[in-house]
Write a protein that holds these residues in place. Structure first.
Motif, PDB file in Angstrom:
ATOM      1  N   LEU A  89      11.394 -50.490 -34.882  1.00 62.36           N
ATOM      2  CA  LEU A  89      10.115 -49.819 -35.176  1.00 62.36           C
ATOM      3  C   LEU A  89       9.249 -49.366 -33.899  1.00 62.36           C
ATOM      4  O   LEU A  89       8.953 -48.448 -33.461  1.00 62.36           O
ATOM      5  N   SER A  90       9.282 -50.421 -33.080  1.00 67.26           N
ATOM      6  CA  SER A  90       8.749 -50.497 -31.866  1.00 67.26           C
ATOM      7  C   SER A  90       9.311 -49.460 -30.986  1.00 67.26           C
ATOM      8  O   SER A  90       8.873 -48.259 -30.138  1.00 67.26           O
ATOM      9  N   ILE A  91      10.838 -49.333 -30.933  1.00 65.85           N
ATOM     10  CA  ILE A  91      11.459 -48.503 -29.911  1.00 65.85           C
ATOM     11  C   ILE A  91      11.523 -47.001 -30.410  1.00 65.85           C
ATOM     12  O   ILE A  91      11.381 -46.137 -29.691  1.00 65.85           O
ATOM     13  N   THR A  92      11.338 -46.812 -31.822  1.00 67.46           N
ATOM     14  CA  THR A  92      11.015 -45.428 -32.421  1.00 67.46           C
ATOM     15  C   THR A  92       9.760 -44.952 -31.932  1.00 67.46           C
ATOM     16  O   THR A  92       9.565 -43.859 -31.492  1.00 67.46           O
ATOM     17  N   GLY A  93       8.669 -45.733 -31.931  1.00 65.37           N
ATOM     18  CA  GLY A  93       7.634 -45.481 -31.475  1.00 65.37           C
ATOM     19  C   GLY A  93       7.473 -45.015 -29.876  1.00 65.37           C
ATOM     20  O   GLY A  93       6.831 -44.082 -29.472  1.00 65.37           O
ATOM     21  N   ILE A  94       8.143 -45.949 -28.902  1.00 68.57           N
ATOM     22  CA  ILE A  94       8.241 -45.588 -27.719  1.00 68.57           C
ATOM     23  C   ILE A  94       8.911 -44.036 -27.427  1.00 68.57           C
ATOM     24  O   ILE A  94       8.751 -43.411 -26.674  1.00 68.57           O
ATOM     25  N   ILE A  95      10.248 -43.857 -28.203  1.00 69.54           N
ATOM     26  CA  ILE A  95      10.839 -42.624 -28.099  1.00 69.54           C
ATOM     27  C   ILE A  95       9.797 -41.520 -28.758  1.00 69.54           C
ATOM     28  O   ILE A  95       9.741 -40.436 -27.848  1.00 69.54           O
ATOM     29  N   LEU A  96       8.962 -41.728 -29.606  1.00 64.99           N
ATOM     30  CA  LEU A  96       8.028 -40.498 -29.864  1.00 64.99           C
ATOM     31  C   LEU A  96       7.182 -40.418 -29.119  1.00 64.99           C
ATOM     32  O   LEU A  96       6.726 -39.265 -28.809  1.00 64.99           O
ATOM     33  N   VAL A  97       6.453 -41.496 -28.354  1.00 60.56           N
ATOM     34  CA  VAL A  97       5.510 -41.017 -27.479  1.00 60.56           C
ATOM     35  C   VAL A  97       6.055 -40.549 -26.199  1.00 60.56           C
ATOM     36  O   VAL A  97       5.287 -39.500 -25.769  1.00 60.56           O
ATOM     37  N   VAL A  98       7.196 -40.935 -25.727  1.00 59.76           N
ATOM     38  CA  VAL A  98       7.879 -40.227 -24.658  1.00 59.76           C
ATOM     39  C   VAL A  98       7.922 -38.684 -24.877  1.00 59.76           C
ATOM     40  O   VAL A  98       7.927 -37.820 -24.147  1.00 59.76           O
ATOM     41  N   ASN A  99       8.760 -38.565 -26.108  1.00 59.94           N
ATOM     42  CA  ASN A  99       9.108 -36.989 -26.295  1.00 59.94           C
ATOM     43  C   ASN A  99       8.035 -36.085 -26.476  1.00 59.94           C
ATOM     44  O   ASN A  99       8.100 -35.104 -25.965  1.00 59.94           O
ATOM     45  N   SER A 100       7.021 -36.692 -27.302  1.00 60.32           N
ATOM     46  CA  SER A 100       5.924 -35.797 -27.377  1.00 60.32           C
ATOM     47  C   SER A 100       5.083 -35.541 -26.056  1.00 60.32           C
ATOM     48  O   SER A 100       4.485 -34.394 -25.946  1.00 60.32           O
ATOM     49  N   LEU A 101       4.900 -36.792 -25.213  1.00 59.92           N
ATOM     50  CA  LEU A 101       4.267 -36.430 -23.980  1.00 59.92           C
ATOM     51  C   LEU A 101       5.198 -35.393 -23.137  1.00 59.92           C
ATOM     52  O   LEU A 101       4.430 -34.507 -22.560  1.00 59.92           O
ATOM     53  N   LEU A 102       6.309 -35.457 -23.091  1.00 62.38           N
ATOM     54  CA  LEU A 102       7.051 -34.379 -22.152  1.00 62.38           C
ATOM     55  C   LEU A 102       7.127 -33.210 -22.899  1.00 62.38           C
ATOM     56  O   LEU A 102       6.846 -32.006 -22.212  1.00 62.38           O
ATOM     57  N   LEU A 103       7.140 -33.054 -24.076  1.00 60.39           N
ATOM     58  CA  LEU A 103       6.999 -31.651 -24.792  1.00 60.39           C
ATOM     59  C   LEU A 103       5.454 -31.161 -24.684  1.00 60.39           C
ATOM     60  O   LEU A 103       5.492 -30.003 -24.467  1.00 60.39           O
ATOM     61  N   MET A 104       4.566 -31.835 -24.689  1.00 62.44           N
ATOM     62  CA  MET A 104       3.282 -31.568 -24.337  1.00 62.44           C
ATOM     63  C   MET A 104       3.248 -30.958 -23.046  1.00 62.44           C
ATOM     64  O   MET A 104       2.569 -29.721 -22.955  1.00 62.44           O
ATOM     65  N   LEU A 105       3.671 -31.493 -21.958  1.00 59.37           N
ATOM     66  CA  LEU A 105       3.735 -31.015 -20.583  1.00 59.37           C
ATOM     67  C   LEU A 105       4.426 -29.753 -20.588  1.00 59.37           C
ATOM     68  O   LEU A 105       4.009 -28.998 -19.765  1.00 59.37           O
ATOM     69  N   ILE A 106       5.670 -29.686 -21.041  1.00 62.01           N
ATOM     70  CA  ILE A 106       6.418 -28.641 -20.901  1.00 62.01           C
ATOM     71  C   ILE A 106       5.699 -27.378 -21.589  1.00 62.01           C
ATOM     72  O   ILE A 106       5.687 -26.321 -20.940  1.00 62.01           O
ATOM     73  N   VAL A 107       5.128 -27.618 -22.893  1.00 63.59           N
ATOM     74  CA  VAL A 107       4.500 -26.475 -23.562  1.00 63.59           C
ATOM     75  C   VAL A 107       3.505 -25.973 -22.752  1.00 63.59           C
ATOM     76  O   VAL A 107       2.748 -24.844 -22.661  1.00 63.59           O
ATOM     77  N   LEU A 108       2.455 -27.036 -22.245  1.00 65.19           N
ATOM     78  CA  LEU A 108       1.353 -26.638 -21.347  1.00 65.19           C
ATOM     79  C   LEU A 108       1.927 -25.858 -20.109  1.00 65.19           C
ATOM     80  O   LEU A 108       1.168 -24.588 -19.811  1.00 65.19           O
ATOM     81  N   ILE A 109       2.850 -26.230 -19.426  1.00 68.53           N
ATOM     82  CA  ILE A 109       3.227 -25.140 -18.321  1.00 68.53           C
ATOM     83  C   ILE A 109       3.624 -23.953 -18.878  1.00 68.53           C
ATOM     84  O   ILE A 109       3.502 -22.897 -18.325  1.00 68.53           O
ATOM     85  N   LEU A 110       4.442 -23.815 -19.737  1.00 69.22           N
ATOM     86  CA  LEU A 110       4.913 -22.710 -20.531  1.00 69.22           C
ATOM     87  C   LEU A 110       3.649 -21.902 -20.739  1.00 69.22           C
ATOM     88  O   LEU A 110       3.811 -20.429 -20.614  1.00 69.22           O
ATOM     89  N   SER A 111       2.805 -22.309 -21.421  1.00 67.04           N
ATOM     90  CA  SER A 111       1.518 -21.590 -21.649  1.00 67.04           C
ATOM     91  C   SER A 111       0.842 -21.269 -20.670  1.00 67.04           C
ATOM     92  O   SER A 111       0.128 -20.008 -20.525  1.00 67.04           O
ATOM     93  N   PHE A 112       0.892 -21.738 -19.443  1.00 65.31           N
ATOM     94  CA  PHE A 112      -0.045 -21.430 -18.209  1.00 65.31           C
ATOM     95  C   PHE A 112       0.993 -20.373 -17.591  1.00 65.31           C
ATOM     96  O   PHE A 112       0.307 -19.334 -17.005  1.00 65.31           O
ATOM     97  N   LEU A 113       2.032 -20.339 -17.695  1.00 66.16           N
ATOM     98  CA  LEU A 113       3.125 -19.285 -16.995  1.00 66.16           C
ATOM     99  C   LEU A 113       3.245 -18.251 -17.748  1.00 66.16           C
ATOM    100  O   LEU A 113       3.702 -17.042 -17.400  1.00 66.16           O
ATOM    101  N   SER A 114       3.185 -18.206 -18.990  1.00 63.42           N
ATOM    102  CA  SER A 114       3.498 -16.956 -20.061  1.00 63.42           C
ATOM    103  C   SER A 114       2.320 -15.735 -19.662  1.00 63.42           C
ATOM    104  O   SER A 114       1.075 -16.529 -19.668  1.00 63.42           O
ATOM    105  N   ARG A 115       2.746 -14.710 -19.913  1.00 63.71           N
ATOM    106  CA  ARG A 115       1.692 -13.652 -19.926  1.00 63.71           C
ATOM    107  C   ARG A 115       1.333 -13.278 -21.231  1.00 63.71           C
ATOM    108  O   ARG A 115      -0.111 -13.086 -21.472  1.00 63.71           O
ATOM    109  N   ASP A 116       1.789 -13.227 -22.272  1.00 62.64           N
ATOM    110  CA  ASP A 116       1.619 -13.126 -23.597  1.00 62.64           C
ATOM    111  C   ASP A 116       0.785 -14.545 -24.307  1.00 62.64           C
ATOM    112  O   ASP A 116       1.188 -15.447 -23.912  1.00 62.64           O
ATOM    113  N   THR A 117      -0.123 -14.120 -24.973  1.00 57.41           N
ATOM    114  CA  THR A 117      -0.706 -15.345 -25.798  1.00 57.41           C
ATOM    115  C   THR A 117      -0.104 -15.380 -27.105  1.00 57.41           C
ATOM    116  O   THR A 117       0.377 -14.624 -27.749  1.00 57.41           O
TER     117      THR A 117
END
Length: 77
Positions: free
Chosen positions: A11-39
């Motif tokens: 359960l804790s390892i699943t939580g760690i995996i969820l936290v790390v994956n969602s944090l990385l995806l948030m950073l990737i999506v944030l960077i993509l939203s800044f770099l994209s011209r279309d909204t």
């Protein structure tokens, strides 16, 4: 720094995996939203609602798994 042995459960390892994956995806999506011209409105929904929800769920799962592991350990003795 020593990591507690109560952290090593599924359960804790699943939580760690969820936290790390969602944090990385948030950073990737944030960077993509800044770099994209279309909204894209759905990009904001994922960035500000869906991914933080998974982040918080993961943060909740980590201590819950540790608590369950801690209780099982001391019920056996």
């Amino acid at each position: 720094m020593k990591i507690s042995k109560s952290l090593y459960n599924w359960l804790s390892i699943t939580g760690i995996i969820l936290v790390v994956n969602s944090l990385l995806l948030m950073l990737i999506v944030l960077i993509l939203s800044f770099l994209s011209r279309d909204t894209n409105t759905y990009l904001g929904v994922y960035l500000y609602i869906v991914l933080p929800a998974f982040f918080v769920i993961g943060l909740i799962l980590i201590p819950v798994g540790m608590l369950i592991s801690f209780r099982r350990k001391y019920e056996e003795t």
